[in-house]
Design an enzyme around this catalytic site. Structure first.
Site, mmCIF file in Angstrom:
data_model
loop_
_atom_site.group_PDB
_atom_site.id
_atom_site.type_symbol
_atom_site.label_atom_id
_atom_site.label_comp_id
_atom_site.label_asym_id
_atom_site.label_seq_id
_atom_site.Cartn_x
_atom_site.Cartn_y
_atom_site.Cartn_z
ATOM 1 C CD GLU A 267 -2.757 -0.516 2.782
ATOM 2 O OE1 GLU A 267 -2.578 0.554 3.404
ATOM 3 O OE2 GLU A 267 -3.504 -1.415 3.184
ATOM 4 C CD GLU A 321 -12.004 1.351 0.728
ATOM 5 O OE1 GLU A 321 -12.387 0.409 1.426
ATOM 6 O OE2 GLU A 321 -10.807 1.546 0.446
ATOM 7 C CE LYS A 324 -10.147 2.176 5.425
ATOM 8 N NZ LYS A 324 -8.763 2.028 4.984
ATOM 9 C CD GLU A 330 -7.490 5.843 7.386
ATOM 10 O OE1 GLU A 330 -7.894 4.818 6.818
ATOM 11 O OE2 GLU A 330 -6.286 6.095 7.582
#
Ligand SMILES: *[C@@H]1O[C@H](CO)[C@@H](O)[C@H](O)[C@H]1NC(C)=O
Ligand SMILES: *[C@@H]1O[C@H](CO)[C@@H](O)[C@H](O)[C@H]1NC(C)=O
Ligand SMILES: *[C@@H]1O[C@H](CO)[C@@H](O)[C@H](O)[C@H]1NC(C)=O
Ligand SMILES: *[C@@H]1O[C@H](CO)[C@@H](O)[C@H](O)[C@H]1NC(C)=O
Length: 380
Positions: A267, A321, A324, A330
């Site tokens: 990542e 997303e 999250k 985030e």
């Protein structure tokens, strides 16, 4: 689109698909994390179409979602699948590990190309020592399951770590793991070396910048031109923080007695939005970080310590997303909004751009080139 054009388009896409495999062996290409902590993502088959059109053919999942793996059957996409931390205890049981591999991996092969299983995510940087003690036994039994199924040469087994398992990362040559983690890391490294599987690290130069914006140079973390840093012990020159972090991990591994383990980035990324105290989170910085990184991947660059090993990178993440938890950043790491439109443009333009850049540096057949151009004109 007229029916004829659509038929031509379908035919050309099939040809493209064949040439895609040729393009693939020319370079590693960008990998992407397909996280699904959201309630508004497109269906896996739409995602398959999106990725195919962008010529992204390396995807990392955090689970082994059968809907996703199914949707990508007969595609050219290569998958890393994950065993969640909550399953680690069960995976220490060899029968359950075998059942998991059969159900989540074997069932999809060879239609969907699964080449790696990550067992657990960032276990050693958490504070659950019990979970830490399950990590290697779980990896071990998944590996044994692959061996018993005769799949261990086709599917790697590993786990992904946070960079915070390092006690020291600068200069890169002084990279060292946290001493208190030695009891877990040493046997883990021995096992990596024995089964020849890569060491995965989640590395975010963004965190270093956010924590210390007055001291860390933004150009250095964004791969922009800057004066760089020289490692006083090796005299190697670093022009960006990510490469320094990768080499720090190589040094830490070497300090534990291993020079035979490959380091990959499971990542990395940059948020396009954050809370007011999250300095540097902006679409502009995210575009520059991921765009410059993509360019370096396309060039097949290695790090100063390992110049001949092209960096192997999964960007975080495909989509924003919305579910999250944590700070706003985030939920804003995605290259794409859930509706499939780009959050910013990093220069991923699919086949045509891929072809042009490939034909500049590599030998490419004239026929392949013509097909790409024609398909681009007809399919848009
Ligand atoms: C672990 O295995 C037990 C017994 O088979 C099962 O009941 C439990 O749900 C499993 N745990 C998880 C997290 O899947
Ligand atoms: C560590 O444990 C504490 C208390 O159990 C918890 O609040 C905290 O979030 C944990 N930290 C991490 C990194 O898991
Ligand atoms: C497994 O990892 C090793 C070491 O990083 C690599 O050389 C090999 O190609 C990988 N195998 C697969 C199937 O991806
Ligand atoms: C391209 O082809 C030429 C002649 O066929 C060859 O000499 C050269 O090494 C090739 N270049 C690459 C990058 O493969």
């Amino acid at each position: 689109m007229r029916a004829e054009a659509m038929r031509d388009c379908a035919f050309l896409l099939t040809l493209l698909f064949l040439f895609d495999s040729i393009v693939q062996i020319l370079g590693l290409g960008l990998g992407i994390n397909y996280g699904q902590i959201a309630n508004n993502l497109p269906s896996p088959s739409r995602v398959a179409f999106l990725l195919e059109s962008l010529n992204i053919n390396r995807v990392k999942l955090y689970d082994a979602d059968p809907n996703v793996l199914q949707a990508f059957s007969n595609s050219n996409v290569e998958f890393v699948v994950g065993v969640g931390n909550e399953y680690l205890l069960n995976m220490t049981d060899s029968n359950k590990a075998l059942a998991w591999v059969k159900q989540h991996v074997l069932r999809h092969l060879p239609w969907t190309r699964i080449t790696c299983i990550t067992v657990g995510n960032e276990v050693l940087s958490g504070n659950d020592t019990q979970l830490m003690s399950y990590l290697l036994p779980a990896i071990h039994s998944i590996y044994n399951a692959l061996v018993s199924l005769g799949m261990n040469d086709r599917v790697n087994v590993t786990t992904a770590h946070s960079l915070s398992i390092l006690a020291n990362s600068f200069p890169p040559s002084s990279g060292a793991f946290r001493q208190d983690l030695g009891e877990y890391i040493q046997p883990l490294l021995n096992f990596h070396s024995q089964i020849k599987s890569p060491f995965l690290i989640n590395a975010y130069p963004y965190f270093a910048y956010k924590d210390n914006p007055n001291e860390v140079s933004l150009d250095y973390v964004l791969f922009q031109s800057n004066q760089g840093m020289t490692d006083p012990n090796t005299n190697l020159k670093y022009d960006n923080m990510l490469y320094a972090q990768i080499d720090a991990v190589y040094s830490a591994i070497k300090r534990m007695g291993h020079t035979d383990i490959e380091v990959r980035i499971s990542e990395t990324g940059w948020p396009s939005k954050g809370d007011p105290d999250e300095v540097g989170a902006s679409p502009e910085n995210a575009r520059i970080y991921n765009g410059n990184l993509l360019r370096r991947i396309e060039e097949g660059q290695g790090t100063p310590l390992k110049p001949s090993i092209p960096i192997d990178i999964y960007v975080f993440a495909l989509f924003n997303e919305d579910l999250k938890p944590g700070p706003a950043s985030e939920r804003n790491y995605g290259l794409y909004y859930p509706d499939g439109t780009p959050v910013y443009d990093i220069g991923l333009r699919g086949y045509l751009a891929e072809m042009v850049s490939a034909s500049k540096t590599k030998n490419m057949s004239f026929l392949g080139f013509i097909i790409f151009i024609t398909a681009f004109l007809i399919c848009g």
